[in-house]
Design an enzyme around this catalytic site. Structure first.
Site, PDB file in Angstrom:
ATOM      1  N   GLU B 128       0.796  -1.259   0.185  1.00 44.64           N
ATOM      2  CA  GLU B 128      -0.128  -0.079  -0.169  1.00 44.64           C
ATOM      3  C   GLU B 128       0.899   1.127  -0.271  1.00 44.64           C
ATOM      4  OE1 GLU B 128      -2.731  -0.873  -0.944  1.00 44.64           O
ATOM      5  OE2 GLU B 128      -4.260  -0.586   0.644  1.00 44.64           O
ATOM      6  N   THR B 181      -6.426   9.814  -5.944  1.00 46.11           N
ATOM      7  CA  THR B 181      -6.341   9.737  -4.870  1.00 46.11           C
ATOM      8  C   THR B 181      -5.719  11.085  -3.845  1.00 46.11           C
ATOM      9  OG1 THR B 181      -5.804   7.212  -4.462  1.00 46.11           O
ATOM     10  CG2 THR B 181      -5.520   8.446  -2.512  1.00 46.11           C
TER      11      THR B 181
END
Lengths: 306, 306
Positions: B128, B181
């Site tokens: 991640e 994002t």
């Protein structure tokens, strides 16, 4: 039944990360109250022992809560209330909530229970409004329902009762200083960092999960207040030392009870809770600061008939 | 066993009030992956089907997660990974997490399970970090553990897995737009009002309580985001209408999945979830906006061997 004698428990609100939402009910700290059904309509506070509080119904939290409840019912009788205070006003363990909860619970019993305990919270909140200017539920909810309570929402009022793990005990020490709620409020900041807020709701989630799974370690890890305790604790003499002492003596966690000045610690088992009480007492003895101390299991029932 | 085929589930993070802490695992949306033990040391991504992603180990989330894990073990073999992507990158349902979780789970199985599923979270988080610059756990935790997960704390990492009520279903619609994002992050404010934060942690507490008590109504009442959704939802076309449609069709609650643009709804029972999917589809059909839609029960297990 025309007369009922009650135990009206003390409570711990603002439970660490659960500021304004989480509270618990104590089992052996509280007031007593007698509620009597009489022919003469209305509510009269006929006796208050142990505290210098107003007898006028409209100026007394028990009276105001009772009136709020009776305003929703048609009754052809009245009630007298005698209050025997053991919880000191301003101690931070729900003195006004105990009286408000007791009054509405007692009247409800004498009327054949038209309301559930949860229904009664809204009326007891009116007593809190008189006491602090704010109709908060975080003491009256645990006082009426027992165990732990979560005030999820006020609009609409949504209260969730959660059983306490059976071996959970609270130690509460009350340093005998006056800490005005207004002072305890004035140090709060009206904004918080998103980062702190996220840590706080992570801990609230962890605490709730720990209560349901009876995971004492998780309860302990979650008993952390990112936001309010750092600001308010400076108002409480010896706070850091008391908290550190509690943790060193086996507490799962420790924090400010209500808006202070009482400090609570939660622990697993009565022996540990007693040991924490001894250690906390030693701290205030050395500081030459008068204090009161309570060790209590979590009260599963809330206000009860005695 | 030298080769293993896996289902790597999609996940919903930032679950309404549980921004940054609460996620859940989907059951029939996800990738497939083959992990193969080979003599040649190291990790090689040998095939990626369905997405234009880097094959270089150090640039691939599955590769980076695998390397982070292997750096803690002494092994005299290597691993090949084939990835069959079905979750679109940037969809908001944990595409990178599925790959990272799959890689570490597969290698762990082939090595005879030196780690627990919970142990694996820390390694998958490194994937991640490559994908988003932030080693967050709110997708990899549910991908590895299944059910609902609460990331109580990062320092130290403390993840609580919570069973889903059995009748809970998710509907997830993914409007085919790109939402970076970085854009979804830039609209966030770094401070929040104390009042909103308190409402948020009240709802987090309610949601956790609802999951443990299988109280679907309480889950629904708690699925409310005071803080992030009002800011981010403006970036998602049709958000308000999709959410309203979901609620009108029986959803317990609805919100942004991850950082969007996917929108989720939770409901009780598959029929309701299907009906919501139909109604959501109608909205995007009318808007002439391409979309994908998933209806899934909550996956109790996380990544699994197929």
């Amino acid at each position: 039944m025309t007369e009922i004698k009650l135990f009206c428990p003390a409570t711990i609100a603002n439970l660490s990360c659960g500021f304004d939402v989480l509270g618990l009910c104590l089992d052996n700290a509280g007031d007593e109250m007698i509620v009597r059904k009489v022919d003469q309509k209305g509510v009269r506070i006929t006796k208050i022992i142990g505290a210098d509080l107003p007898l006028e119904t409209e100026k007394n939290v028990a009276g105001v809560a009772a009136l709020a409840m009776l305003a929703t019912l048609e009754v052809d009788c009245g009630f007298e209330i005698e209050i025997y205070k053991h919880i000191k006003a301003g101690s931070g363990i729900g003195s006004s909530a105990a009286s408000a909860a007791g009054a509405v619970f007692g009247i409800n019993e004498l009327l054949g229970k038209p309301y559930s305990r949860k229904d009664l919270v809204q009326f007891a909140m009116q007593g809190e409004k008189l006491a602090s200017g704010n109709a908060h539920a975080d003491n009256v909810a645990p006082a009426l329902l027992g165990g732990f309570t979560l005030v999820r929402s006020y609009h609409p009022l949504d209260i969730i009762r959660i059983d306490s793990p059976e071996e959970l005990f609270a130690t509460v020490v009350h340093p005998q200083i006056e800490l005005k709620t207004s002072d305890a409020r004035s140090v709060l900041k009206q904004t918080v960092s998103l980062k702190s807020a996220i840590m706080q709701w992570g801990n609230v989630g962890g605490l709730i999960a720990g209560l349901y799974t009876k995971d004492y370690d998780l309860i302990g890890r979650s008993l952390h207040d990112e936001i309010v305790e750092p600001l308010r604790s400076v108002l409480i003499p010896g706070f850091d030392l008391i908290k550190q002492t509690a943790l060193e003596n086996g507490a799962l966690g420790s924090g400010i009870s209500g808006s202070g000045p009482s400090i609570f610690a939660l622990s697993r088992g009565k022996n540990t809770a007693d040991q924490i009480a001894k250690a906390m007492s030693d701290v205030y003895e050395k500081m030459n600061l008068p204090y009161e101390i309570h060790v209590s299991k979590i009260n599963p029932d809330g206000v009860r008939i005695i």
